[in-house]
Design an enzyme around this catalytic site. Structure first.
Site, PDB file in Angstrom:
ATOM      1  N   HIS A  38       0.333   0.646 -13.236  1.00  0.00           N
ATOM      2  CA  HIS A  38       1.045  -0.567 -13.634  1.00  0.00           C
ATOM      3  C   HIS A  38       2.541  -0.276 -13.720  1.00  0.00           C
ATOM      4  CE1 HIS A  38       1.640  -4.484 -15.386  1.00  0.00           C
ATOM      5  NE2 HIS A  38       2.463  -3.912 -16.247  1.00  0.00           N
ATOM      6  N   GLY A  78       0.789  -1.234   0.000  1.00  0.00           N
ATOM      7  CA  GLY A  78       0.000   0.000   0.000  1.00  0.00           C
ATOM      8  C   GLY A  78       0.817   1.278   0.000  1.00  0.00           C
ATOM      9  N   ASN A 135      -5.917   2.301 -13.165  1.00  0.00           N
ATOM     10  CA  ASN A 135      -4.958   1.335 -12.604  1.00  0.00           C
ATOM     11  C   ASN A 135      -3.553   1.895 -12.756  1.00  0.00           C
ATOM     12  OD1 ASN A 135      -3.952  -1.285 -11.677  1.00  0.00           O
ATOM     13  ND2 ASN A 135      -3.369  -1.676 -13.804  1.00  0.00           N
TER      14      ASN A 135
HETATM   15  C1  GAR Z   1       2.863  -1.289  -7.561  1.00  0.00           C
HETATM   16  O1  GAR Z   1       4.164  -1.313  -8.076  1.00  0.00           O
HETATM   17  C2  GAR Z   1       1.851  -1.425  -8.679  1.00  0.00           C
HETATM   18  O2  GAR Z   1       2.256  -0.803  -9.858  1.00  0.00           O
HETATM   19  C3  GAR Z   1       1.816  -2.921  -8.838  1.00  0.00           C
HETATM   20  O3  GAR Z   1       1.815  -3.408  -7.532  1.00  0.00           O
HETATM   21  C4  GAR Z   1       2.612  -2.559  -6.728  1.00  0.00           C
HETATM   22  C5  GAR Z   1       1.884  -2.253  -5.439  1.00  0.00           C
HETATM   23  O4  GAR Z   1       2.713  -1.534  -4.564  1.00  0.00           O
HETATM   24  N1  GAR Z   1       0.651  -3.327  -9.567  1.00  0.00           N
HETATM   25  C6  GAR Z   1       0.654  -4.349 -10.421  1.00  0.00           C
HETATM   26  O5  GAR Z   1       1.638  -5.031 -10.651  1.00  0.00           O
HETATM   27  C7  GAR Z   1      -0.674  -4.619 -11.104  1.00  0.00           C
HETATM   28  N2  GAR Z   1      -0.506  -5.485 -12.214  1.00  0.00           N
HETATM   29  P1  GAR Z   1       2.115  -0.849  -3.278  1.00  0.00           P
HETATM   30  O6  GAR Z   1       1.219  -1.884  -2.589  1.00  0.00           O
HETATM   31  O7  GAR Z   1       3.304  -0.508  -2.433  1.00  0.00           O
HETATM   32  O8  GAR Z   1       1.341   0.371  -3.716  1.00  0.00           O
END
Ligand code: GAR
Length: 204
Positions: free
Chosen positions: A111, A14, A109
């Site tokens: 990515h 998060g 979203n």
């Molecule tokens: C982020 O890097 C986001 O871009 C990725 O998950 C991570 C969450 O980090 N999302 C994906 O890979 C979706 N396909 P966070 O929980 O620290 O925000």
């Protein structure tokens, strides 16, 4: 202008959720995080939301027969919270038409790659394994496909010869936080226009 009412969907750490909350708290973002939706009761993001006083809807997919069943409940929660825009920020679940259809154009979203390169899971690892010299982060509208919706904004991140997944992830996350908050500021000022696959963000 009214504050933009956001729902953030997340499954893990998060840090993007935190970046949004911090930007709201210090006045860089004219918004209210009205709801966190999380599919992992133990995730750190749930604790972050409790700290920030953000209402949480947490569920476990295995308690529902089908994906559509928990999404019906999520849609109900979004409506009850008066949410205007959904931000998927590390939400590691495929979504169905139950969410996409009513929310198309109001769901984005983040990515960790320069789409359309490296969609799906582990965008950072995919870019490193491929050997690209530049990767980056993308914010896009969510459609029915895998990371395939209209692109709103992207930031490039240079890959260094000595990068590991961890060292690259540090710069990727910093780029994500800045890009996401900037895009949300544009939404909060109603500056984002979606026409077909083309998205324009008007200057301030
Ligand atoms: C982020 O890097 C986001 O871009 C990725 O998950 C991570 C969450 O980090 N999302 C994906 O890979 C979706 N396909 P966070 O929980 O620290 O925000």
């Amino acid at each position: 202008m009214e504050k933009l009412r956001l729902a953030v969907f997340a499954s893990g750490n998060g840090s993007n959720f935190q970046a949004i909350v911090d930007a709201v708290q210090d006045g860089r973002l004219h918004a209210e995080v009205a709801l966190l939706v999380c599919d992992k009761p133990q995730a750190k993001v749930v604790e972050r939301a409790r700290q920030a006083g953000v209402p949480v809807f947490v569920f476990e997919a295995k308690q529902y027969a089908r994906r559509e069943d928990y999404e019906v409940e999520i849609v109900r929660q979004l409506e009850a919270s008066g949410v205007e825009l959904i931000v998927l920020a590390g939400y590691m679940r495929l979504i169905t038409s139950v969410l996409v259809e009513p929310w198309y154009g109001r769901m984005i979203n983040i990515h960790p790659a320069l789409l359309p390169a490296f969609p799906g899971v582990n965008g950072i690892g995919q870019a490193l394994a491929y050997g690209v010299k530049v990767t980056g982060v993308t914010v896009h509208f969510v459609d029915g496909g895998m990371d395939s919706g209209p692109i709103i904004a992207q930031t490039a991140v240079v890959v260094r010869d000595d990068d590991t997944a961890e060292s690259l992830a540090v710069r990727m996350h910093a780029a994500e936080h800045e890009l996401l908050v900037g895009v949300l500021a544009a939404f909060s000022e109603r500056r984002v226009l979606l026409e077909g696959r083309k998205v324009s963000v008007r200057a301030q």
